[in-house]
Design an enzyme around this catalytic site. Structure first.
Site, PDB file in Angstrom:
ATOM      1  N   GLU A  58       0.838  -1.205   0.000  1.00 14.10           N
ATOM      2  CA  GLU A  58       0.000   0.000   0.000  1.00 14.10           C
ATOM      3  C   GLU A  58       0.867   1.248   0.000  1.00 14.10           C
ATOM      4  OE1 GLU A  58      -0.026  -2.620   1.953  1.00 14.10           O
ATOM      5  OE2 GLU A  58      -1.955  -2.974   2.928  1.00 14.10           O
ATOM      6  N   GLU A 276      13.841 -32.830  -0.752  1.00  8.96           N
ATOM      7  CA  GLU A 276      14.460 -33.336  -1.983  1.00  8.96           C
ATOM      8  C   GLU A 276      15.151 -34.672  -1.739  1.00  8.96           C
ATOM      9  OE1 GLU A 276      16.396 -30.911  -4.777  1.00  8.96           O
ATOM     10  OE2 GLU A 276      15.937 -29.042  -3.748  1.00  8.96           O
ATOM     11  N   PRO A 279      13.882 -41.957  -1.639  1.00  2.92           N
ATOM     12  CA  PRO A 279      12.607 -42.638  -1.397  1.00  2.92           C
ATOM     13  C   PRO A 279      12.294 -42.847   0.093  1.00  2.92           C
ATOM     14  CG  PRO A 279      13.926 -43.848  -3.001  1.00  2.92           C
ATOM     15  CD  PRO A 279      14.772 -42.719  -2.522  1.00  2.92           C
TER      16      PRO A 279
HETATM   17  C1  AOF Z   1       0.344  -5.123   4.568  1.00  5.07           C
HETATM   18  N1  AOF Z   1       0.926  -4.900   3.363  1.00  5.07           N
HETATM   19  O1  AOF Z   1       2.451  -5.387   1.839  1.00  5.07           O
HETATM   20  C2  AOF Z   1       2.365  -6.740   3.747  1.00  5.07           C
HETATM   21  C3  AOF Z   1       1.697  -6.994   4.965  1.00  5.07           C
HETATM   22  O2  AOF Z   1       7.263  -6.971   9.792  1.00  5.07           O
HETATM   23  P1  AOF Z   1       6.422  -6.175   8.877  1.00  5.07           P
HETATM   24  O3  AOF Z   1       6.163  -4.793   9.333  1.00  5.07           O
HETATM   25  O4  AOF Z   1       6.907  -6.192   7.442  1.00  5.07           O
HETATM   26  O5  AOF Z   1       4.988  -6.839   8.919  1.00  5.07           O
HETATM   27  C4  AOF Z   1       4.797  -8.110   8.464  1.00  5.07           C
HETATM   28  C5  AOF Z   1       3.351  -8.499   8.627  1.00  5.07           C
HETATM   29  O6  AOF Z   1       2.499  -7.560   7.962  1.00  5.07           O
HETATM   30  C6  AOF Z   1       3.113  -9.832   7.930  1.00  5.07           C
HETATM   31  O7  AOF Z   1       3.274 -10.900   8.806  1.00  5.07           O
HETATM   32  C7  AOF Z   1       1.671  -9.677   7.489  1.00  5.07           C
HETATM   33  O8  AOF Z   1       0.796  -9.906   8.561  1.00  5.07           O
HETATM   34  C8  AOF Z   1       1.616  -8.211   7.105  1.00  5.07           C
HETATM   35  N2  AOF Z   1       2.070  -8.043   5.737  1.00  5.07           N
HETATM   36  N3  AOF Z   1       0.685  -6.178   5.330  1.00  5.07           N
HETATM   37  O9  AOF Z   1      -0.493  -4.318   4.973  1.00  5.07           O
HETATM   38  C9  AOF Z   1       1.929  -5.659   2.917  1.00  5.07           C
HETATM   39  N4  AOF Z   1       3.407  -7.522   3.337  1.00  5.07           N
HETATM   40 ZN    ZN Z   2       1.314  -2.868   5.969  1.00  3.81          ZN
END
Ligand code: AOF
Ligand code: ZN
Length: 340
Positions: A58, A276, A279
């Site tokens: 965002e 990876e 068996p």
């Molecule tokens: C969003 N937009 O693009 C993403 C989100 O450690 P941080 O601050 O990068 O936060 C990571 C957490 O934020 C991640 O575990 C998930 O819950 C959220 N990711 N949220 O609004 C984003 N990548």
């Molecule tokens: Zn965010």
């Protein structure tokens, strides 16, 4: 029932899913996230979570609008994951959206991260921003499957890769250890490794192949953690895995129980594990119902002294997997089996 969403709305969210792909293999343990800003029916900006520690989708989209001379004021944001409402590696996306004057947020998938859950949407609504959720939710769930799986279970999604010859054999005892799949196939395997946080083999594979298990054939900024299952301490001292600059975990007999091993990896935020091994190792994961995805690679080679994989459709089905796709990786046909 008529669709809740218009074709245009679906198109915008699809674009958000598409731009999210640019972070593939670069954001773990965060999910892939994409965002587009739309005004008067036109996309004015796009953003994605590009790499761990980088801007959230965002915030990148809002920044993109500004640098293109557009105002986000009054825009609609299409975002594949519920905006975060916490101070983490970045400030909260909810605040950025409010400051940008976005009037509506359309979300594909809620965020199951306990620090975010539900609150992102709530905070936006409390601020008078209209929020709708659920557009292309299933598609978003597939894209961020390892993240969702880890949030729910706290252990990694298990992806198996196995190559077999025309007889269903994984190795030729009459030869030195060698590859029997094409170069292009190997490129695909490295691309798949890049998407995984860790790669696991049994000690037999280390003794026979002395593998590197690194990502080499595609560009990457990080290497997976390598894991060897070695209950009887048979890993050779001069094995590459123990002597190069990358990290390797050797798991002794206290980790004979695979769920405990998966939990330990989960604690280290390993969200996707690639198995990876040979068996025996793969069979153990299957028999314990621990495999989520299985890439079965069919080579056109035929071994002289075959080593049976003991894998067929019946065994994969009884391990809870369904055949979900067929791909060509160079000269090889690859069948994908997935836990649905
Ligand atoms: C969003 N937009 O693009 C993403 C989100 O450690 P941080 O601050 O990068 O936060 C990571 C957490 O934020 C991640 O575990 C998930 O819950 C959220 N990711 N949220 O609004 C984003 N990548
Ligand atoms: Zn965010």
């Amino acid at each position: 029932m008529a669709s809740l969403w218009t074709t245009d709305e679906k198109g915008f969210m699809q674009r958000a899913l598409d731009v999210a792909e640019r972070g593939r293999g670069r954001v773990s343990p965060n999910p892939l996230v994409g965002c587009v800003l739309v005004k008067d029916g036109e996309v004015i900006a796009e953003g994605w979570h590009d790499h761990l520690g980088g801007l959230h989708a965002e915030q990148m989209a809002i920044h993109d609008a500004e640098s293109n001379g557009h105002s986000s004021n009054g825009a609609i944001a299409y975002v594949t994951l519920e905006p975060c409402n916490h101070f983490g590696r970045t400030p909260p996306c909810t605040e950025s959206l409010m400051w940008a004057g976005v009037k509506e947020v359309i979300v594909a998938h809620y965020d199951p991260n306990p620090t975010v859950r539900g609150k992102g949407i709530q905070v936006l609504q409390d601020a008078g921003i209209q929020v709708r959720q659920g557009l292309l939710e299933a598609e978003a769930a597939i894209q961020m499957r390892p993240f969702l799986h880890w949030c729910q279970h706290r252990h990694p999604l298990v992806t198996v890769k196995m190559a077999v010859d025309t007889l269903g054999s994984v190795d030729d005892r009459s030869l030195e250890a060698q590859r029997f799949t094409s170069e292009v196939c190997l490129d695909h395997v490295h691309a798949l490794r890049k998407e995984c946080d860790a790669v696991l083999v049994g000690v037999e594979t280390v003794v026979r192949d002395n593998p590197q298990l690194t990502v080499r054939r595609v560009e990457t900024e990080r290497q997976p953690l390598r894991v060897i299952i070695d209950p009887n301490q048979r890993t050779p001292e001069d094995a590459i895995l123990l002597n190069d600059e990358h990290q390797t975990l050797v798991m002794g007999k206290e980790f004979n129980s695979l769920p405990a091993l998966l939990n330990l990896l989960g604690d280290q935020e390993i969200q996707r594990l690639m198995v990876e091994g040979g068996p025996t190792t793969i069979g153990n994961f299957l028999d314990q119902g621990l495999v989520d995805e299985f890439y079965l690679i069919h080579s056109k080679a035929t071994h002289q002294q075959p080593v049976a994989s003991n894998i067929d459709s019946e065994r994969l089905s009884s391990a809870g997997l369904s055949h979900t796709g067929t791909e060509n990786w160079g000269d090889e046909t690859v069948h994908l089996w997935t836990r649905l």
